[in-house]
Design an enzyme around this catalytic site. Structure first.
Site, PDB file in Angstrom:
ATOM      1  CG  ASP A  56      -2.125  -0.956   1.002  1.00 16.75           C
ATOM      2  OD1 ASP A  56      -2.230  -1.550  -0.083  1.00 16.75           O
ATOM      3  OD2 ASP A  56      -2.935  -1.091   1.932  1.00 16.75           O
ATOM      4  N   GLY A  57       1.999   1.219   0.666  1.00 19.78           N
ATOM      5  CA  GLY A  57       2.858   2.403   0.708  1.00 19.78           C
ATOM      6  C   GLY A  57       3.297   2.832  -0.684  1.00 19.78           C
ATOM      7  CG  ASN A  97      -3.847   5.916   3.491  1.00 23.14           C
ATOM      8  OD1 ASN A  97      -4.841   5.509   2.911  1.00 23.14           O
ATOM      9  ND2 ASN A  97      -2.877   5.107   3.892  1.00 23.14           N
ATOM     10  CG  ASP A  98      -3.295   9.188   7.199  1.00 25.97           C
ATOM     11  OD1 ASP A  98      -2.170   9.547   6.792  1.00 25.97           O
ATOM     12  OD2 ASP A  98      -3.508   8.069   7.690  1.00 25.97           O
ATOM     13  NE  ARG A 119       2.764  11.479  28.293  1.00 22.41           N
ATOM     14  CZ  ARG A 119       2.920  10.769  29.413  1.00 22.41           C
ATOM     15  NH1 ARG A 119       2.070  10.928  30.392  1.00 22.41           N
ATOM     16  NH2 ARG A 119       3.920   9.923  29.531  1.00 22.41           N
ATOM     17  CG  ASP A 133      -0.101  10.725  21.976  1.00 20.20           C
ATOM     18  OD1 ASP A 133       0.000  11.508  22.941  1.00 20.20           O
ATOM     19  OD2 ASP A 133       0.162   9.519  22.053  1.00 20.20           O
ATOM     20  CD  GLN A 178       3.987   7.084   1.273  1.00 19.91           C
ATOM     21  OE1 GLN A 178       3.598   7.815   0.374  1.00 19.91           O
ATOM     22  NE2 GLN A 178       4.051   5.762   1.142  1.00 19.91           N
TER      23      GLN A 178
END
Lengths: 288, 288, 288, 288
Positions: free
Chosen positions: D73-74, D147-148, D158, D177, D246
Site C-alpha cells: 500500500d505504501g 490516506n491521511d 506528550r 498525541d 510519507q
C-alpha cells in the site's frame, strides 16, 4: 412550511412532566396572540383545557405550521417520526438538560418562537432510516427510525448472530450483543455509547455499530445512505428488533431486516448555536 | 491431588458432540490401562456404556483424581465450578478451535495424559467470584462464577441503571446495557468484547466493565480481589443477572448483588505453551 | 514519618505560578507556628526569602517530616520520585483544577495541614516502576517512574516496533505509536487516554497499554507487579523512552528496557474524600 | 483512460524488493505482446534494462494508459498521488500479504492484466484530501493525501494542542498525541488503529480521529467532504505534519492546516472480489 391559510400549531409533551403545566398558559397565550389555533397530544391535554386533542400520528395528518415539543430527545424522536411524512417542522424545547435534538433551553422558548415567527430559524433536515422486516417472503413490520434500528439479543442468550449484506454484497457475520444501524442523528445516541463515531447531521451516510462484538476487529462501518443494508437474523431463540429504543418486535431466525434511507425527513427548527456547541456542552469536550 | 487409594477419573463432555464418541474408546482404554475407574456425566454416558453416571455436581462430591473435559470453554466453565470446592483438577481438551481454558488440542490428548500421569503437568489456579443476591435483607441467590457476573438489561429497556460500591464506598452510578464483574479468567471473554483489559491469570484483581455505558468516561475498573463489590440494581422493570453466561435469575429493583472472591479455586492442568501462546493464537496478534 | 527531633518541612512548587507568592506567607507562618523549619525548592525560593534552598533531589537526602507540593500532578510526580527513597510523605495542593495526585484543593490547605499535624491524614502508598535500559550488555539508564514508562516513536516514523517479554516469556511483537507501562497511579494518566483501564491504587499490578497498535486485537494487559517486563526496541531510526513524560532518552535498536516494581514507594498524605470522588469529579461520571 | 494512440504503461515498484526482478521479464513480455511501450520508476529500473526511467511525478505528466504498482500500500500511496492529476489508473499488485489498496495478489497478475485489457476491470475512484499550510498569511506547504493528514506531537512533548474549525465554525480544542484527518481510503490505515470507524470508499466524507485524546469524550468525527477543515496548531515547541505517513514538515505555533477535498482523484483498477472480502481477510472478521 405550510401554505394553508389557517395557522395551526401542535404541542407534544413528555409524559409525567408537571413543568409542562407551568409552561402552557404562557405558550398558549403567545400562540393565540400570533394567530395560531392549537392542537395538543394526550400528554399535553391536561394542561391545555379546550384545545383539540390529537395523537401524534394524527398531527401528522393535519396541516400544522409546526409542532412544539416539550420534553427531551425521546419525545422529539416520537413526535418527529409522526409528523415527518407531512413535512411539519418541530421546535424542540428541552425541559431538562440540553438535548442533541431538543436544543432550545426553556429560557429561550419565546426568543425562539419570535425568531421562528419572523422566519429567523433555520430548518435542519435530518434523514431517517426505513426498516422493513421480511419473514418468509412477507413484510411483517415496517417503520421509520430517526435515531437507530437495533437488533438485540434476548435476555438470557449472550450472543446475537447475524449476517450483514450491503447492496446484496456479503459484509460479514457478526456475533455481538446487538447490531445498531444508526442515522447521523442517532450517532450521538446509542451508537456513540457502543463505540461508534459522531457523524455530522449533513453526512449522507449511516453507521453500522456492533455492541460487544465477539470478533475484536469488528469496528463501526460508515455506509453511504443510498445503500440498502440487510441484516439476516440467525438465532436459536429470542432476538429483538427496536426502533429508536421506543418501538419493537421480536425477531425470528431467518428474518431479513432491510434498512434503507426513508423518503421522509424530519425538519428541526434551529434557533441558535452550532452542532458543535451542543457536542461541547453535552460531552464536556476539553474540560478534563 | 487426591491422596486416596482408588484412582477414579471423571469425564465431562459438551452436549451434542458426536466427536466424543470417537474419542471415548481410546480414552477409556488409556484410563483403564493406567488403573483408573471412570465416572462420566450424562452428556458422556451414551459413549461410555458401563461407566457410572454422575452429574457434574455429584462429581464434585467424589474423590476424583481429575476430570477430563471434552468440549470447549463453556463445558469447562460448568465442570470447573462444579468440582472446584473438592479441589479436583481439570484437563480441558478442546474439540473445536483452541480455547482459553481448554487449551489442550485433541492431538495432544494422550501426550497430555501421559505427562499428567508422570506429574508433569503444572496446576494453574484460577480464582472465582462468589455472587450473592440480597433482596429485602435476605439472600435469594448465591453462586460462584469462573468467568463473570453480569447484570444486564431486559429485552426492551435500553438502559440498565445501577449503583456500585467497593468496600462500602460509593463508586458511581452506571447507565449501561450491562455491568460485568470479571475474574482474570473471564477477562478474555465477555469483558474483552466490551472493551475490558486482559488480566494475566495470576493478577489478584477483578475488573468491572460496563457495556455501552451512557457516560463515555466510564471505563473498565480493576479492583484488588480482596475487595467486596456491591451492585445495587435500579430498574423500573426487568433486569437479569447471569453467571458465566450459563446460569441466571431476574434481578429486581433494589437487589444488592454482592461480589467477592470465592474461597474455592479452579485447578487447571496445564500441558504446554504459555498464556501468551494462547492469546497470540486466539487473537491473531501481530498478524495484520 | 521521621522520628528525628528537628521538625523540618519542604515546599516544592510548580514553576511560573504567581499564586505561590500569595500562599507562601500564610504557609510559612503556619509552619513556623507549628515548630517547623522550612526548606524550599528553587521554584519556591523567590517567594520564601530566608529559607534554605534545596533541589528536590537534595530534599530526598534530608530528614524532612513532609513535603508540601504546590502545583499540579506534574509537580508532584517530580517531587514524589525525588523523596520516595527517603520515605518522606507528600501533601499535594492543587493550584488549578483537582488532580489525581494533588487532591487537596487550595481552600482545604490549612484544614489538611491541621489534620496532618494531628496525625489525622492517612498515608496512601503508591508503587513505582523501576526502569533500566540495557544496551549491549550494559546499564545505560536507570530511573523510577511514578506514572509510566513510555517507549515512543520518533517524529517521522509512524510505527514503533518492539518485542515484549514477561518473566522471560515472550508475549508479543507490537507495532504501535508507543508502548506504555503504567503503575496504578499512572493508569488515570496517559494510559487512560490510550484506552487503558483504571487500576485502583492498591492493585498490585502494572498495565501495558499500546497506543494505536497496528494489530487491532492488541489490548491493554494487566500484569502482576512481581513480574519483570522487558521491552526490546526494534527501530530503524529514532525511538524515545520517557519517564512520567518528564525525563527521557533516545532508545536505540536492540535496547532492552527492563521494568520492575521499584523498591521505593511514594507516600501521599490523604486528607478527605475517596479515590472515586476524584474519579467522578475529574471524569464527570454520570453527568451526561 | 487515455485516448492517445501510443499505448504506454508505467511500472512503479517498492524499493529493495528482489521479487520484482523475478516478475519483470514476464510482465515486460506481456506488455510488449499487448502493444505497450513501458516506462519505469527508478526502483524498477535495475530489473528493466532498456526501459525509459521516469520519476513517479514525471509519470504523472505523461499520457500513460495505466501504472502497475508492484509492492504494498505504501508504494501505491506514493504512485497514486503522483499520477492522480493526470487521471491515470493504477493496478496494485501486492508482493506480500493482501493490501487494502494493492488488492491483486501476485498469482492474479496476468488474469488481472488480461481483464483490464478487455476493459473488464472496474475503475474505483478514491477521493483525496488537499492539505495547505498557512503561516503568517502565506501558503508554505501544499500537498494531496490519499490516506491521511496527521498533525503529530514532537518527540518529547506528550500533548499536541490544536483548535479545529469546520467551515469556519469552531469545533473544539484538542489535546492529543496526534490529530488525523483521513479519507475513506485512509480509514482502514492509521485512523483505524487510533479507534476510528471504517468508511466505505464511496462515502463522501472525511473522518477526524484524535490519537490518545486527553478528553475521553473526544471521539472520531465524520464530516461531509464538501467541508473545509481547519486545524490551528498551538505548540510550545515541536509539532509535525505528515501526509500519508510519507511526506512531512515541522509545524509551528499558529500554523493553519487547511484540509479540503482535492480536485484530483485516484483511480484504482479493480479485478475481483469486494471491499468486504479484503476487510474480512485483512481483519480476520469472524475468525475468533
Amino acid at each position: 412550511m405550510s401554505t394553508g391559510n389557517a395557522k395551526v400549531a401542535g404541542i407534544a409533551s413528555k409524559p409525567r412532566k408537571p413543568e409542562v403545566g407551568g409552561i402552557l398558559p404562557g405558550l398558549l397565550e403567545w400562540l393565540s396572540r400570533n394567530g395560531y389555533s392549537v392542537v395538543v397530544d394526550p400528554e399535553t391535554a391536561p394542561y391545555a383545557p379546550g384545545c383539540e386533542v390529537l395523537s401524534r400520528d394524527q398531527m401528522g395528518q393535519r396541516d400544522l405550521r409546526f409542532v412544539i415539543v416539550l420534553g427531551g430527545d425521546g419525545t422529539l424522536l416520537s413526535a418527529g417520526r409522526a409528523v415527518a411524512k407531512a413535512g411539519i417542522p418541530l421546535l424542540g424545547i428541552n425541559l431538562g438538560s440540553l438535548g442533541f435534538l431538543t436544543e432550545v433551553i426553556l429560557e429561550d422558548l419565546y426568543p425562539a418562537l419570535d425568531a421562528m415567527e419572523r422566519n429567523g430559524c433555520e430548518v435542519h433536515m435530518r434523514s431517517m432510516l426505513e426498516c422493513e422486516v421480511m419473514r418468509q417472503g412477507e413484510t411483517v413490520f415496517r417503520h421509520d427510525a430517526l435515531n437507530d434500528i437495533v437488533l438485540g439479543k434476548g435476555t438470557i442468550a449472550r450472543l446475537n448472530h447475524c449476517d450483514v449484506y450491503i447492496d446484496q454484497v456479503f459484509v460479514s457475520s457478526y456475533q455481538a450483543d446487538s447490531l445498531i444501524v444508526s442515522t447521523p442523528t442517532g450517532s450521538t445516541a446509542y451508537s456513540l455509547a457502543a463505540g461508534g463515531p459522531i457523524l455530522m447531521p449533513e453526512v449522507e451516510a449511516f453507521v453500522i455499530t456492533p455492541v460487544s462484538a465477539h470478533s475484536l476487529t469488528h469496528r463501526p462501518l460508515v455506509v453511504q445512505d443510498t445503500s440498502e443494508i440487510e441484516i439476516v437474523a440467525k438465532t436459536d431463540d429470542e432476538a429483538y428488533l427496536s426502533i429508536d429504543g421506543q418501538i419493537g418486535i421480536p425477531a425470528l431466525d431467518g428474518d431479513i431486516i432491510r434498512c434503507r434511507k426513508s423518503k421522509d425527513t424530519v425538519r428541526l427548527l434551529h434557533f441558535k448555536g452550532s452542532f458543535f456547541d451542543v457536542l461541547r456542552t453535552k460531552l464536556k469536550w476539553g474540560q478534563r
